[in-house]
Design an enzyme around this catalytic site. Structure first.
Site, PDB file in Angstrom:
ATOM      1  N   GLU A 109     105.474  33.918  23.435  1.00 54.24           N
ATOM      2  CA  GLU A 109     105.241  35.355  23.261  1.00 54.24           C
ATOM      3  C   GLU A 109     104.706  35.666  21.866  1.00 54.24           C
ATOM      4  OE1 GLU A 109     109.149  36.978  23.875  1.00 54.24           O
ATOM      5  OE2 GLU A 109     109.109  36.626  26.033  1.00 54.24           O
ATOM      6  N   CYS A 120     103.589  63.598   1.967  1.00 52.36           N
ATOM      7  CA  CYS A 120     104.508  64.172   0.984  1.00 52.36           C
ATOM      8  C   CYS A 120     105.840  63.433   0.953  1.00 52.36           C
ATOM      9  CB  CYS A 120     104.707  65.643   1.283  1.00 52.36           C
ATOM     10  SG  CYS A 120     103.148  66.498   1.161  1.00 52.36           S
TER      11      CYS A 120
HETATM   12  N1  LLP Z   1     108.967  38.525  21.795  1.00 49.97           N
HETATM   13  C1  LLP Z   1     109.947  39.415  21.544  1.00 49.97           C
HETATM   14  C2  LLP Z   1     111.082  39.509  22.476  1.00 49.97           C
HETATM   15  C3  LLP Z   1     109.877  40.235  20.410  1.00 49.97           C
HETATM   16  O1  LLP Z   1     110.848  41.105  20.161  1.00 49.97           O
HETATM   17  C4  LLP Z   1     108.767  40.125  19.524  1.00 49.97           C
HETATM   18  C5  LLP Z   1     108.665  40.964  18.344  1.00 49.97           C
HETATM   19  C6  LLP Z   1     107.766  39.186  19.837  1.00 49.97           C
HETATM   20  C7  LLP Z   1     107.906  38.403  20.976  1.00 49.97           C
HETATM   21  C8  LLP Z   1     106.549  38.994  18.997  1.00 49.97           C
HETATM   22  O2  LLP Z   1     106.857  38.531  17.725  1.00 49.97           O
HETATM   23  P1  LLP Z   1     105.684  38.064  16.725  1.00 49.97           P
HETATM   24  O3  LLP Z   1     105.027  36.847  17.320  1.00 49.97           O
HETATM   25  O4  LLP Z   1     104.729  39.193  16.575  1.00 49.97           O
HETATM   26  O5  LLP Z   1     106.402  37.773  15.464  1.00 49.97           O
HETATM   27  N2  LLP Z   1     107.192  45.622  13.302  1.00 49.97           N
HETATM   28  C9  LLP Z   1     107.563  44.389  12.657  1.00 49.97           C
HETATM   29  C10 LLP Z   1     107.680  43.249  13.646  1.00 49.97           C
HETATM   30  C11 LLP Z   1     108.666  43.513  14.745  1.00 49.97           C
HETATM   31  C12 LLP Z   1     108.726  42.400  15.757  1.00 49.97           C
HETATM   32  C13 LLP Z   1     109.493  42.821  16.955  1.00 49.97           C
HETATM   33  N3  LLP Z   1     109.544  41.841  18.001  1.00 49.97           N
HETATM   34  C14 LLP Z   1     106.551  44.088  11.569  1.00 49.97           C
HETATM   35  O6  LLP Z   1     105.607  44.855  11.380  1.00 49.97           O
HETATM   36  O7  LLP Z   1     106.703  43.105  10.851  1.00 49.97           O
END
Ligand code: LLP
Length: 420
Positions: free
Chosen positions: A273, A344
């Site tokens: 994922e 702001c």
């Molecule tokens: N699978 C699940 C169950 C997840 O909760 C997430 C991310 C992913 C896959 C994908 O993860 P990645 O490969 O993108 O690391 N907004 C935060 C990141 C939050 C991630 C939430 N879950 C940021 O901007 O760093």
């Protein structure tokens, strides 16, 4: 590797100079490189080509339909966390049997919609959720395919807000009770246990947390199989980090070298994922400098993008590289400054105490590594219309989401008659 660079003194995305887009649609805007998106997806997919697998892109990282379509065409699936993401994934042409659904708070209507669509599996996060899925499936006269999301209690060594696999996080089913939960699930009439899921966090820059979490997960898979519970999918989540500044995360090939043999042993189809590693460095947020000012202690560069457009610096203290679009500007005398937006709040910044060339009103800047969790986390705070998104491919570029208008801002709002 990405496709953003200076050519003839001007910063380009692939073959398109960024000022050209700015002239046409104004600033701020998000811009994504098609070649980078596809390359990152392909590199990840190829790294694991020796094992049966499915790459389910984490839609939360970038959910624009055009971006999702690129991955759909490359054979990718989707990792979703809401009914809205299910809708987007399907609208983008991702087949339902390549969709996995995680999240701690799935509602009955969301569960029903996913069952109607025929998704690959639910990644279940609690025993109550499991009971609800069983009940909804019974109402519909179907069997729901599920994996349980196990919390392996492994420290991913990343920012606390994006750690998910520790004992004290809200995610998944505790490692200690997982086996018992699986036995219960296997007895439920409208549940078909098909997999095991784990995801321990995001922006992980080491191989070891992946190895540790996997070891625990695979012990469970072996135990389940020995009890006759037919696990066909092992979903190892996402989380692979990227270089924002000087991080050196493992290349997907390195990850594959380390965990590939363990995964192969399971005899299962492996689901991945990834989100950030595919889209993060494939996108930038382009803004224009409005004003500069030197306060008592600090220099501020005030640009027309703000925390509503890119929340990551304010929310996680993230570092996003800032590149002047004109190379001539990049060569100017350097100063330490805060790059701030018009909102702001003192928390509204894109960079703090950053050494940058002295920007002048009118200068364009590209805020880099903004392709993941950029637009998807943007809001209308301060009644700012959300920025447009542009997809570049070679010399062509397409606006894949236009800038919101003031009408969008108030769409659906009504004033009750008694206030008239
Ligand atoms: N699978 C699940 C169950 C997840 O909760 C997430 C991310 C992913 C896959 C994908 O993860 P990645 O490969 O993108 O690391 N907004 C935060 C990141 C939050 C991630 C939430 N879950 C940021 O901007 O760093």
């Amino acid at each position: 590797m990405h496709h953003f660079e200076y050519r003839n003194g001007v910063f380009h995305c692939e073959d398109v100079p960024l000022p050209k887009i700015a002239e046409e649609i104004g600033t701020p805007f998000y811009v994504y490189s098609h070649a980078t998106l596809l390359r990152h997806f392909t590199v990840f997919d190829k790294a694991f080509e020796k094992i049966p697998h499915l790459v389910c892109f984490a839609v939360k990282a970038n959910s624009n339909l055009a971006v999702l379509r690129i991955f759909a065409k490359a054979g990718g699936g989707a990792d979703i966390v809401s009914g809205g993401e299910l809708y987007r994934a399907q609208r983008a042409g991702i087949p339902a049997n390549k969709i996995v659904y995680a999240g701690v708070g799935k509602t009955r209507p969301e569960i029903r919609a996913a069952l109607e669509a025929g998704i690959l599996m639910f990644n279940v996060e609690s025993s109550q959720e499991l009971l609800t899925i069983d009940a909804v499936a019974a109402e519909m006269g179907v069997k729901a395919p599920v994996a349980l999301r196990v919390n392996p209690d492994v420290d991913p060594k990343t920012h606390p807000y994006i750690s998910t696999g520790l004992r004290n996080n809200k995610f998944g089913i505790a490692w200690q009770t997982a086996l018992e939960e699986y036995r219960n699930a296997a007895r439920m009439p409208n549940i078909e246990v098909v997999g095991v899921h784990k995801h321990i966090g995001s922006q992980i820059t080491l191989v070891s947390p992946f190895m540790d979490a996997l070891e625990r997960t695979l012990e469970l898979v072996t135990q389940l199989k020995s009890e006759g519970i037919n696990i066909r999918y092992v979903d190892i989540g996402g989380g692979l980090g990227i270089t924002y500044k000087d991080e050196a995360p493992p290349h997907p090939d390195d990850l594959a070298k380390n965990i590939g043999p363990m995964l192969e042993q399971t005899g299962c189809t492996i689901v991945f994922e990834p989100g950030r590693v595919i889209v993060g460095n494939a996108g930038a947020l382009v803004a224009r400098t409005l004003y500069t000012k030197s306060g008592a202690e600090k220099t501020f560069f005030i640009v027309d993008a703000a925390m509503n457009d890119l929340a990551r610096p304010s929310l996680y203290g993230s570092y996003q590289n800032i590149v002047p679009v004109e190379e001539e500007a990049a060569r100017r005398h350097k100063v330490s400054a805060d790059v701030v937006g018009p909102i702001c709040e003192s928390g509204d910044f894109l960079a703090k105490d950053r050494v940058l060339p002295e920007l002048r009103p009118g200068d364009l800047v590209a805020v880099m590594s903004a392709g993941a969790y950029g637009f998807t986390m943007s809001s209308n705070y301060n009644s700012r219309p959300r920025a447009p998104e542009v997809l570049v491919s070679g010399v062509r570029y397409d606006v894949i989401r236009p800038r919101e208008t003031f009408e969008h801002l108030v769409a659906g709002e009504t004033i009750p008659a008694y206030l008239e």
